[in-house]
Design an enzyme around this catalytic site. Structure first.
Site, mmCIF file in Angstrom:
data_model
loop_
_atom_site.group_PDB
_atom_site.id
_atom_site.type_symbol
_atom_site.label_atom_id
_atom_site.label_comp_id
_atom_site.label_asym_id
_atom_site.label_seq_id
_atom_site.Cartn_x
_atom_site.Cartn_y
_atom_site.Cartn_z
ATOM 1 C CB THR A 50 -0.872 0.043 1.273
ATOM 2 O OG1 THR A 50 -1.690 -1.100 1.297
ATOM 3 C CG2 THR A 50 -1.726 1.280 1.311
ATOM 4 N N GLY B 292 -7.532 7.554 4.073
ATOM 5 C CA GLY B 292 -6.689 6.617 3.358
ATOM 6 C C GLY B 292 -6.078 5.682 4.375
ATOM 7 C CB SER C 289 5.072 -0.872 0.984
ATOM 8 O OG SER C 289 4.406 -1.865 1.710
#
Length: 189
Positions: A14, A60, A139
Site C-alpha cells: 500500500t 486513506g 510500503s
C-alpha cells in the site's frame, strides 16, 4: 545450523499520500495488494469518503484491510459524536486504539482529512499534523513523501502532486502500482 528466513508477514503493498496545498487536500492511494511476493489484487481502493456533520472526511489506510475497516467504522462513530471536529475525533480514536485490548492488536495506519486538517493516525496513539502539508503511509510511503516534498513548492495543485508522487513511488517500490484512486476536498485557491 542455517538461519531460517522469516515467513512473509502477510498483506503488504500500500502507498497512500495526502497533500494539502492552497486550500485543497488530495489523498491518493495505489491499488496493489500483495501477500508475500505475490500480487493478489492490482485495483484495490484504499480510500474512503465519510460524510458526517455536513462535511466530507477522506480517509486513506495502509495495513491490514480488515483492521483498517474496523478503524474507519470507529472513526465514523467518533466523528458522529464530535461533528466538525476531526482532530478531536482522531485523538479519541487513537486513545481507544492504544488502550482497548481488542483494538491494540490492529495493524493499520490512517491518513484523514476534512479539507482543513490533514492528520496521520497510528496505533501507538499518535495523531500527527505532518510538516509541509504532506503525509504518506505504507510500503511506498517514504518514496511518495520524498517526491511530494520535492514538488510542493512548485506550481502544481495538490491533486497533481499526489498523483505524481505515487507514480514516482511506483517506479521505486515493488509493493506500489500505478492504479491510482484520488479523492479531493476543498477548492484550490
Amino acid at each position: 545450523m542455517m538461519a531460517r528466513s522469516p515467513e512473509p508477514t502477510g498483506w503488504h503493498g500500500t502507498t497512500v499520500v495526502g497533500i494539502r496545498k492552497n486550500g485543497q487536500v488530495a489523498v491518493a492511494g495505489d491499488g496493489q495488494v500483495t501477500h508475500g511476493q505475490t500480487v493478489i489484487k492490482g485495483s484495490a481502493k484504499k480510500l474512503r469518503r465519510i460524510r458526517t456533520g455536513g462535511r466530507d472526511v477522506i480517509c486513506g489506510f495502509a495495513g491490514s484491510t480488515a483492521d483498517a475497516f474496523t478503524l474507519l467504522e470507529r472513526l465514523d462513530a467518533k466523528l458522529e459524536a464530535n461533528p466538525g471536529q476531526l482532530a478531536r475525533a482522531a485523538v479519541e480514536l487513537a486513545k481507544d486504539w492504544r488502550t482497548d485490548k481488542y483494538l491494540r492488536n490492529l495493524e493499520a495506519m490512517l491518513i484523514v482529512t476534512d479539507g482543513e486538517e490533514l492528520l496521520l493516525v497510528t496505533g501507538s496513539g499518535d495523531v500527527l499534523e505532518p510538516e509541509h502539508g504532506i503525509a504518506a503511509i505504507g510500503s511506498g510511503g517514504p518514496y511518495a513523501l520524498a517526491a511530494a516534498r520535492a514538488m510542493i513548492t512548485g506550481h502544481e495543485d495538490a491533486e497533481t502532486i499526489a498523483r505524481r508522487a505515487l507514480e514516482i513511488a511506483a517506479e521505486i517500490c515493488v509493493y506500489t502500482n500505478t492504479e491510482l484512486t484520488v479523492e479531493t476536498v476543498g477548492e484550490p485557491e
